[in-house]
Scaffold this active site. Structure first.
Site, PDB file in Angstrom:
ATOM      1  N   ILE A 126      26.816 -17.965  -5.474  1.00 12.61           N
ATOM      2  CA  ILE A 126      25.669 -17.055  -5.394  1.00 12.61           C
ATOM      3  C   ILE A 126      26.106 -15.618  -5.675  1.00 12.61           C
ATOM      4  O   ILE A 126      25.420 -14.880  -6.393  1.00 12.61           O
ATOM      5  CB  ILE A 126      24.969 -17.178  -4.019  1.00 12.61           C
ATOM      6  N   ARG A 173      24.496 -16.848   6.430  1.00 14.27           N
ATOM      7  CA  ARG A 173      24.200 -17.413   7.743  1.00 14.27           C
ATOM      8  C   ARG A 173      24.152 -16.258   8.733  1.00 14.27           C
ATOM      9  O   ARG A 173      24.972 -15.329   8.669  1.00 14.27           O
ATOM     10  CB  ARG A 173      25.276 -18.425   8.178  1.00 14.27           C
ATOM     11  N   GLU A 205      17.573 -19.053  15.014  1.00 11.18           N
ATOM     12  CA  GLU A 205      16.417 -19.348  14.152  1.00 11.18           C
ATOM     13  C   GLU A 205      15.592 -20.467  14.774  1.00 11.18           C
ATOM     14  O   GLU A 205      16.163 -21.516  15.081  1.00 11.18           O
ATOM     15  CB  GLU A 205      16.885 -19.757  12.760  1.00 11.18           C
ATOM     16  N   HIS A 223      14.619 -18.052   6.577  1.00 14.69           N
ATOM     17  CA  HIS A 223      15.654 -18.927   5.988  1.00 14.69           C
ATOM     18  C   HIS A 223      15.039 -19.740   4.833  1.00 14.69           C
ATOM     19  O   HIS A 223      15.168 -20.972   4.766  1.00 14.69           O
ATOM     20  CB  HIS A 223      16.258 -19.866   7.055  1.00 14.69           C
TER      21      HIS A 223
HETATM   22  P1  NAD Z   1      30.475 -20.556  -2.349  1.00 10.06           P
HETATM   23  O1  NAD Z   1      31.304 -21.505  -1.557  1.00 10.06           O
HETATM   24  O2  NAD Z   1      30.318 -20.789  -3.790  1.00 10.06           O
HETATM   25  O3  NAD Z   1      31.058 -19.080  -2.157  1.00 10.06           O
HETATM   26  C1  NAD Z   1      31.471 -18.582  -0.930  1.00 10.06           C
HETATM   27  C2  NAD Z   1      32.567 -17.570  -1.210  1.00 10.06           C
HETATM   28  O4  NAD Z   1      32.886 -16.918   0.025  1.00 10.06           O
HETATM   29  C3  NAD Z   1      33.864 -18.199  -1.721  1.00 10.06           C
HETATM   30  O5  NAD Z   1      34.246 -17.609  -2.937  1.00 10.06           O
HETATM   31  C4  NAD Z   1      34.878 -17.904  -0.628  1.00 10.06           C
HETATM   32  O6  NAD Z   1      36.189 -17.669  -1.116  1.00 10.06           O
HETATM   33  C5  NAD Z   1      34.297 -16.655  -0.005  1.00 10.06           C
HETATM   34  N1  NAD Z   1      34.772 -16.380   1.339  1.00 10.06           N
HETATM   35  C6  NAD Z   1      35.047 -17.241   2.336  1.00 10.06           C
HETATM   36  N2  NAD Z   1      35.471 -16.577   3.425  1.00 10.06           N
HETATM   37  C7  NAD Z   1      35.467 -15.257   3.105  1.00 10.06           C
HETATM   38  C8  NAD Z   1      35.790 -14.075   3.804  1.00 10.06           C
HETATM   39  N3  NAD Z   1      36.239 -14.111   5.073  1.00 10.06           N
HETATM   40  N4  NAD Z   1      35.633 -12.888   3.164  1.00 10.06           N
HETATM   41  C9  NAD Z   1      35.188 -12.825   1.901  1.00 10.06           C
HETATM   42  N5  NAD Z   1      34.904 -13.929   1.166  1.00 10.06           N
HETATM   43  C10 NAD Z   1      35.023 -15.122   1.768  1.00 10.06           C
HETATM   44  O7  NAD Z   1      29.054 -20.492  -1.606  1.00 10.06           O
HETATM   45  P2  NAD Z   1      27.667 -19.969  -2.204  1.00 10.06           P
HETATM   46  O8  NAD Z   1      26.983 -21.063  -2.922  1.00 10.06           O
HETATM   47  O9  NAD Z   1      27.900 -18.687  -2.905  1.00 10.06           O
HETATM   48  O10 NAD Z   1      26.860 -19.749  -0.858  1.00 10.06           O
HETATM   49  C11 NAD Z   1      27.292 -18.820   0.108  1.00 10.06           C
HETATM   50  C12 NAD Z   1      26.644 -19.152   1.434  1.00 10.06           C
HETATM   51  O11 NAD Z   1      25.236 -18.924   1.317  1.00 10.06           O
HETATM   52  C13 NAD Z   1      26.718 -20.633   1.826  1.00 10.06           C
HETATM   53  O12 NAD Z   1      27.907 -20.926   2.528  1.00 10.06           O
HETATM   54  C14 NAD Z   1      25.513 -20.831   2.703  1.00 10.06           C
HETATM   55  O13 NAD Z   1      25.855 -20.607   4.049  1.00 10.06           O
HETATM   56  C15 NAD Z   1      24.566 -19.737   2.250  1.00 10.06           C
HETATM   57  N6  NAD Z   1      23.353 -20.263   1.610  1.00 10.06           N
HETATM   58  C16 NAD Z   1      22.155 -19.895   2.145  1.00 10.06           C
HETATM   59  C17 NAD Z   1      20.977 -20.310   1.551  1.00 10.06           C
HETATM   60  C18 NAD Z   1      19.640 -19.875   2.099  1.00 10.06           C
HETATM   61  O14 NAD Z   1      18.659 -20.558   1.913  1.00 10.06           O
HETATM   62  N7  NAD Z   1      19.564 -18.719   2.732  1.00 10.06           N
HETATM   63  C19 NAD Z   1      21.035 -21.156   0.439  1.00 10.06           C
HETATM   64  C20 NAD Z   1      22.267 -21.493  -0.090  1.00 10.06           C
HETATM   65  C21 NAD Z   1      23.426 -21.036   0.505  1.00 10.06           C
END
Ligand code: NAD
Length: 331
Positions: free
Chosen positions: A153, A236, A265, A284
């Site tokens: 994302i 989250r 939530e 959410h």
């Molecule tokens: P992703 O796994 O592709 O990317 C997450 C990134 O965070 C990774 O590159 C990882 O290296 C990095 N990361 C981990 N720990 C870290 C830290 N301490 N500091 C900095 N970077 C760190 O995940 P994504 O698809 O980009 O999604 C991100 C999050 O969004 C998901 O884990 C999920 O919780 C959330 N999400 C929410 C919705 C919603 O409806 N609101 C939908 C999809 C995903």
């Protein structure tokens, strides 16, 4: 062979059709409460899981022959992955399937806050048309976007903001290799969290919730931010220390927040965040667009069908199970 697929919450009809066409039997729970779902687990071979229930060890171990837990969408923080692995149950999710929809939600929140849409909308409805002379909105063009987490994302948000709004993009992601960082160097400058907080006009959070990321943004980080900075969280809730965020917003240490997720939530009605006019809330729902829910459900159904027909699904969260005798036949 027909298998029983449990739906603790309803999923889209397109996904149900795929499961039925593959010959499987759907068991729909009347509600996703653990006490309702528990007695249904015994005969279940697969669970298609949304976010309304946590698959605990108790639920997993109540099944005689559970093979797969398939999440609609990304993340598996509502699955006891260790319990699944101990019981040789495959956990699968698809992080990519909702990235585009979450990106649009981030952009909507960013523009809405920068342009002060809720405030202006309310003013017009209250016959305060002269609010237009207060010049409350700002331009986003050429400003700095900060990304905490540069995964699927984060990357999507970066490309849109750079291309459409000519924004400079900073990202903090200590888990990326130098090779990956080099690959994206035209798009993003990788910085530490301190610089990310100090330099960003818009800081958007895209990390998973882990023990390391819990309260990643707290008083120390808000203290570094610009007074007009906007924080957006679609990851989250607990990634942000909510008490610290409330204080930073109330004291005008930052300019506003767009929150799709909260620590609890749905939120307690007394949550101070609900009372602040410089905050936009959504329930959410960043990934819950008409199109995306169908993508997420059909994708989860496809991954379920794959496992039940002896194929390895994409995105196994607990690959250790694939080495067990139970799953060695997977092609
Ligand atoms: P992703 O796994 O592709 O990317 C997450 C990134 O965070 C990774 O590159 C990882 O290296 C990095 N990361 C981990 N720990 C870290 C830290 N301490 N500091 C900095 N970077 C760190 O995940 P994504 O698809 O980009 O999604 C991100 C999050 O969004 C998901 O884990 C999920 O919780 C959330 N999400 C929410 C919705 C919603 O409806 N609101 C939908 C999809 C995903």
């Amino acid at each position: 062979m027909s298998m029983n697929v449990l739906l603790p919450q309803p999923i889209e009809v397109e996904a149900i059709q795929r499961l039925e066409q593959a010959g499987h039997t759907i068991i729909s729970a009347p509600d996703p409460k653990p006490e309702t779902v528990l007695p249904l687990m015994k005969e279940v071979h697969a669970v298609i899981l949304r976010t309304g229930i946590t698959m605990t060890r108790q639920l997993i171990e109540a099944a005689d022959d559970l093979k797969v837990i398939s999440r609609t969408g990304g993340g598996f923080d509502n699955v006891d992955v260790k319990a699944a692995t101990d019981n040789n149950v495959i956990v699968t999710s698809n992080l990519s399937v909702n990235s585009i929809s979450v990106r649009e939600h981030v952009l909507a929140m960013m523009l809405s806050l920068v342009k002060q849409l809720p405030v202006l909308d309310q003013a017009v409805r209250s016959a305060n048309y002269s609010i237009r002379y207060q010049n409350l909105s700002r331009d986003i063009n050429g400003k700095t976007l900060g990304l905490l987490g540069f995964g699927r994302i984060g990357y999507q948000v970066a490309t849109a903001c750079k291309t459409v709004f000519n924004m400079s993009v900073l990202a903090c992601d200590p888990y990326l290799s130098d090779e990956i960082k080099a690959k994206y160097s035209d798009l993003v400058s990788f910085v530490d969290k301190k610089q990310l907080c100090t330099d960003s006009d818009v800081l958007s959070v895209h990390v998973p919730l882990t023990e390391q990321t819990r309260h990643s943004l707290s008083t120390a980080e808000f203290d570094l931010m610009k007074p007009e900075a906007i924080v957006i969280n679609t990851s989250r809730g607990p990634v942000i220390d909510e008490e610290a965020l409330i204080a930073a917003l109330q004291n005008k240490e930052i300019g506003g927040a767009g929150l799709d997720v909260l620590t609890n939530e749905p939120p307690d009605p007394d949550n101070q965040l609900l009372k602040l006019s410089n905050v936009i809330h959504t329930p959410h729902s960043a990934a819950l667009t008409n199109e995306c829910v169908i993508r997420m459900a059909t994708d989860a159904a496809d991954r379920t069908i794959e496992v039940l027909s002896g194929k390895k699904p994409l995105n196994v969260a607990n690959p250790a199970v694939l080495e067990s005798e139970r799953w060695q036949h997977l092609s």
